[in-house]
Design an enzyme around this catalytic site. Structure first.
Site, PDB file in Angstrom:
ATOM      1  N   GLU A 149      44.556  38.225  44.446  1.00 45.08           N
ATOM      2  CA  GLU A 149      43.586  37.168  44.135  1.00 45.08           C
ATOM      3  C   GLU A 149      43.790  36.026  45.112  1.00 45.08           C
ATOM      4  O   GLU A 149      44.919  35.632  45.401  1.00 45.08           O
ATOM      5  CB  GLU A 149      43.751  36.619  42.708  1.00 45.08           C
ATOM      6  N   ARG A 163      38.859  45.693  42.797  1.00 47.37           N
ATOM      7  CA  ARG A 163      39.852  45.516  41.749  1.00 47.37           C
ATOM      8  C   ARG A 163      39.145  45.077  40.465  1.00 47.37           C
ATOM      9  O   ARG A 163      38.443  44.064  40.451  1.00 47.37           O
ATOM     10  CB  ARG A 163      40.885  44.455  42.159  1.00 47.37           C
ATOM     11  N   ASN A 222      48.868  36.672  43.659  1.00 45.40           N
ATOM     12  CA  ASN A 222      47.714  35.815  43.402  1.00 45.40           C
ATOM     13  C   ASN A 222      48.073  34.413  43.866  1.00 45.40           C
ATOM     14  O   ASN A 222      48.992  33.790  43.323  1.00 45.40           O
ATOM     15  CB  ASN A 222      47.369  35.792  41.913  1.00 45.40           C
ATOM     16  N   TYR A 226      46.623  30.506  45.019  1.00 47.57           N
ATOM     17  CA  TYR A 226      45.533  29.545  45.072  1.00 47.57           C
ATOM     18  C   TYR A 226      45.951  28.207  45.672  1.00 47.57           C
ATOM     19  O   TYR A 226      45.222  27.623  46.459  1.00 47.57           O
ATOM     20  CB  TYR A 226      44.961  29.310  43.666  1.00 47.57           C
ATOM     21  N   GLU A 235      49.269  38.311  36.162  1.00 43.03           N
ATOM     22  CA  GLU A 235      49.765  36.963  35.878  1.00 43.03           C
ATOM     23  C   GLU A 235      50.405  36.819  34.500  1.00 43.03           C
ATOM     24  O   GLU A 235      49.919  36.067  33.636  1.00 43.03           O
ATOM     25  CB  GLU A 235      48.641  35.936  36.048  1.00 43.03           C
ATOM     26  N   HIS A 263      44.602  42.547  31.816  1.00 39.48           N
ATOM     27  CA  HIS A 263      44.217  41.242  32.339  1.00 39.48           C
ATOM     28  C   HIS A 263      43.836  40.348  31.160  1.00 39.48           C
ATOM     29  O   HIS A 263      42.693  39.915  31.029  1.00 39.48           O
ATOM     30  CB  HIS A 263      43.061  41.383  33.328  1.00 39.48           C
TER      31      HIS A 263
END
Length: 483
Positions: A370, A86, A300, A302, A175, A130
């Site tokens: 991600e 990606r 994504n 985290y 995002e 991005h």
């Protein structure tokens, strides 16, 4: 057969046939060559050169020099045995001012990149945007202007026409929350604005740009090449019943303000009015455009966020005021580990988020686009990078992904963030997320111990038995509105 011994310790955890294993990067974070081959200036070029905006005054001028080192980076992907890569396409390389004719050298670079990946049997997964908005468009209002959404659709169509189905999957926007919030509301990211009205407008126009791009690309692409969007979602954990209402509101403001328009065509009612796009900004067909069907959802993930009641004037250890919610605080549970970013490590948050998304959009393919961990990596005197924290993080989160699949979630792939250490936005080069250590003075790439761990998973399509406890389970009293 997936095995779980009687003592409860997990055995080999096999992923489904065809599960996609990949790694991710983005253009401004790795490419460098910001003044070469007709590339225009982006908002991050401007922002990173403003004194005090990025740690130590770092910029992406050189970054990992991947613009000149594509062959070297292909070798990293080969070493890992990954099936997909990606990357993002820098808008100012294609249209230096964000509009007008194509800059051919820029387009040729990405065509060569895609051809190089294809030649190695690696599926190219391209992100259209991005965060590197052309500065010329920001000068005309940026994402706070409706014009930018239209320009973005034109740009996306150019890419679709030029690169066609050589790209295996397209991601429109990465995002959008961070662009709107950090870029326009609190000013910690480019373009550095601190205006709630601009951020609310940017929220809508980023989503509108996504919807318009989906339509434009579908018209230009031959066949049905998958198109989706990548959203960063943090499960919001309430410490107790007193914080449930606040947690639901925070969930609406941080997660659902972008998720609901894409999946359902509406903004969440629980979000504060000042965060929502005003009615006069929303034209009659906008929500239908934003809600156009997507072929997959990129997640994504985290870390989770924890909230509880608290006194802003008498904060406890690990607490910080939750803006817009008097009497409510963010907090870090002391029993849970954190990364060097200060982010709680909680794989169950990934499991819960995957299950919640699957319930909300049944059978829509989900890709983890991600997931990764910053650590204080260094090269030992023996020339090794023993990033045990990253391996533990990976093992726990891949186990969470595997468990979600066992429970019926339509999870189709995983992309580690990131392939290599890079320019980590406002942190500059002071945070390392990569599987490969980058010496930014020499541009030498060195595999970390985690690279070997991840390569084994990707090449065998399975997660080997754990040698120890994967992670602490979240207490049953903790509640997440998202889940």
């Amino acid at each position: 057969m997936n095995a779980t011994p009687n003592n409860g310790a997990p055995g080999v955890r096999r992923f489904p046939p065809g599960f996609v294993w990949g790694a991710a990067t983005s253009a401004y974070q790795i490419e460098g060559a910001v003044d070469e081959d007709g590339r225009g200036s982006s908002v991050w070029d401007t922002f990173s050169h403003m004194p005090g905006k990025v740690q130590r005054g770092d910029t992406g001028d050189i970054a990992c020099d991947s613009y000149h080192r594509a062959e070297e980076d292909f070798e990293l992907l080969d070493e890992l045995g990954l099936g997909a890569y990606r990357f993002s396409i820098a808008w100012p390389r294609i249209q230096p001012t964000g509009r007008g004719p194509v800059n051919q050298p820029g387009l040729d670079y990405y065509r060569s990149l895609i051809e190089g990946l294809r030649a190695r049997g690696i599926a190219p997964v391209a992100t259209v945007h991005h965060w590197d908005l052309p500065q010329a468009l920001e000068d005309r209002g940026g994402w706070a202007s409706r014009e930018t959404a239209g320009r973005f659709a034109e740009y996306a169509a150019l890419l679709a026409e030029a690169l066609g189905d050589q790209v295996a999957m397209w991601i429109t926007v990465n995002e959008p929350k961070q662009v709107a919030h950090q870029g326009y509301r609190v000013g910690t990211h480019a373009p550095g604005k601190t205006d709630f009205a601009l951020a609310a407008a940017a929220t809508h126009h980023l989503l509108l740009g996504h919807g318009l791009a989906v339509a434009a690309m579908r018209s230009a692409l031959p066949g049905r090449v998958p198109i989706g969007i990548s959203l960063d979602i943090h499960p919001i954990r309430a410490a107790d019943e007193d914080a449930l209402e606040a947690a639901a509101a925070v969930d609406a403001e941080q997660n659902r303000i972008f998720l609901e328009p894409v999946l359902h065509g509406s903004y969440p009612e629980a979000a504060r009015a000042e965060l929502l796009p005003p009615a006069e900004l929303i034209e009659p067909s906008d929500m239908e455009t934003i809600h156009a069907p997507i072929d997959f959802l990129g997640l994504n993930y985290y870390t989770p966020h924890y909230v509880r009641r608290g006194d802003w004037d008498d904060l406890r250890l690990g607490e910080s005021p939750l803006p817009g919610h008097p009497g409510v605080v963010d907090f870090v549970p002391p029993e849970l580990p954190c990364t060097v970013m200060g982010w709680v490590v909680e794989p169950d948050g990934l499991y819960d988020t995957l299950c919640a998304l699957d319930r909300e959009a049944p059978r829509l393919p989900i890709y983890i686009t991600e997931n990764g961990c910053a650590a204080d990596d260094y090269v030992s005197p023996q020339g090794d990078v023993n990033d045990r924290e990253r391996i533990a993080y990976l093992e726990g989160h891949l186990d969470a992904a595997w468990r979600a699949i066992q429970d019926g979630v339509n999870l189709s792939g995983y992309f580690h963030w990131s392939l290599m250490d890079n320019f980590e936005w406002a942190y500059g080069y002071q945070r390392r997320f990569g599987l490969y250590f980058v010496d930014f003075e020499t541009q030498r790439r060195l595999p970390k111990r985690s690279a070997g761990f991840y390569a084994n998973v990707a090449q065998t399509n399975e997660l080997a038995p754990s040698k120890g406890a994967l992670h602490a389970r979240v207490l049953a009293t903790v509640h997440s509105p998202l889940s």
